[in-house]
Enzyme design. Sequence first.
Site, PDB file in Angstrom:
ATOM      1  N   THR A 163       0.807  -1.208   0.000  1.00  0.00           N
ATOM      2  CA  THR A 163       0.000   0.000   0.000  1.00  0.00           C
ATOM      3  C   THR A 163       0.846   1.266   0.000  1.00  0.00           C
ATOM      4  O   THR A 163       1.940   1.273   0.555  1.00  0.00           O
ATOM      5  CB  THR A 163      -0.847  -0.077   1.280  1.00  0.00           C
ATOM      6  N   ARG A 191     -13.603  -8.143  -0.399  1.00  0.00           N
ATOM      7  CA  ARG A 191     -12.908  -7.772   0.855  1.00  0.00           C
ATOM      8  C   ARG A 191     -12.445  -6.314   0.782  1.00  0.00           C
ATOM      9  O   ARG A 191     -11.924  -5.856  -0.217  1.00  0.00           O
ATOM     10  CB  ARG A 191     -11.717  -8.699   1.048  1.00  0.00           C
ATOM     11  N   VAL A 192     -12.667  -5.583   1.864  1.00  0.00           N
ATOM     12  CA  VAL A 192     -12.214  -4.198   1.958  1.00  0.00           C
ATOM     13  C   VAL A 192     -11.262  -4.109   3.148  1.00  0.00           C
ATOM     14  O   VAL A 192     -11.543  -4.675   4.212  1.00  0.00           O
ATOM     15  CB  VAL A 192     -13.414  -3.242   2.151  1.00  0.00           C
ATOM     16  N   GLY A 193     -10.148  -3.416   2.971  1.00  0.00           N
ATOM     17  CA  GLY A 193      -9.179  -3.265   4.063  1.00  0.00           C
ATOM     18  C   GLY A 193      -9.340  -1.948   4.789  1.00  0.00           C
ATOM     19  O   GLY A 193     -10.367  -1.259   4.676  1.00  0.00           O
ATOM     20  N   ASP A 194      -8.316  -1.580   5.519  1.00  0.00           N
ATOM     21  CA  ASP A 194      -8.356  -0.355   6.322  1.00  0.00           C
ATOM     22  C   ASP A 194      -8.171   0.922   5.500  1.00  0.00           C
ATOM     23  O   ASP A 194      -8.681   1.985   5.845  1.00  0.00           O
ATOM     24  CB  ASP A 194      -7.240  -0.410   7.384  1.00  0.00           C
TER      25      ASP A 194
HETATM   26  N1  ASP Z   1      -3.501  -2.335   4.642  1.00  0.00           N
HETATM   27  C1  ASP Z   1      -3.721  -2.926   3.350  1.00  0.00           C
HETATM   28  C2  ASP Z   1      -4.979  -3.757   3.409  1.00  0.00           C
HETATM   29  O1  ASP Z   1      -5.175  -4.482   4.354  1.00  0.00           O
HETATM   30  C3  ASP Z   1      -2.581  -3.790   2.888  1.00  0.00           C
HETATM   31  C4  ASP Z   1      -1.211  -3.145   2.916  1.00  0.00           C
HETATM   32  O2  ASP Z   1      -0.971  -2.221   3.646  1.00  0.00           O
HETATM   33  O3  ASP Z   1      -0.316  -3.604   2.182  1.00  0.00           O
HETATM   34  O4  ASP Z   1      -5.731  -3.711   2.473  1.00  0.00           O
END
Ligand code: ASP
Length: 291
Positions: A163, A191-194
Amino acid sequence: MVKPLLLVHGGAGDLPEASRPLHAAGCLEAAEAGGAVLESGGSVVEAACTAVEVLENNPIYNAGVGCALTRNGRVSLDSAVMDGKSRNAAGLAALDAFPNPVRIAQRMMEEPEVLLVGQPASEWAERHGFRRVPEDELTTESARKQWHKVVDEGADPNFAGGTVGCVARDASGNLAAATSTGGTMGKMPGRVGDSPLIGVGTYADDRCALSTTGHGEAFMRAVFAARVADAVRYGEDPQKALCRMLDRTRDFFGGYGGAILITAESGPHYFWTTVGMSHAWWSPDGTGSGI
Ligand code: ASP
């Protein structure tokens, strides 16, 4: 008046030794591009989005070109932007193949909605002039190889090289934050991340701005960015607040990662609980990068 400052990250994780210089150099290039916007009188939002756009266009990071893929090998992008002064914010999640999701989030800040997801988000982007591209245009050979390792061979979906994000401050102390990602390799479709969640992976107010990277599920459980921002608002030292919350995200919520933070007068602040996190900063006094 305060000193302008811009800080970027290119993802937390365990990068192979050989690719570390390249990741640090990519971050520096992005920080300089964002810094140039601030230097020419551009807004903090424009500066942060410019830096993130440079990282999205760089195939070595997991955002835009080179993004991670879902379990069924598809592109699904998350991004968010927040302006600390107006508190306007926008996030997009599970977006189709658009080269620069951060620009879509920036445009969406003009709307009252804060979060758009899935097909309607992609349709909204197209209606507003953003160009959807064939998924192949965003899929690199190295991402495809990594995908095979995770999906076919059961390798750990390590978020190395991940990211991207930026936090920026202008001479008046205005702050902004922006984050963009392909998420975790081999993630479940939908799926959704932070990253696209305001107050979790991206946050800015009049006191501080943050962008995170790492195990998104843990950062969501920790409600990461808003908690750090409030701790800073109510007097905790920014570096201490950042370290404490990253330790807590690891020890209490079970996930590793990193984050960048600047306040209206201090920074750069960064910390990670992974092996490393590529990052770089720009200020009128100079630039630097690390990993
Ligand atoms: N935080 C991101 C997610 O979980 C992944 C990442 O930081 O590489 O979607």
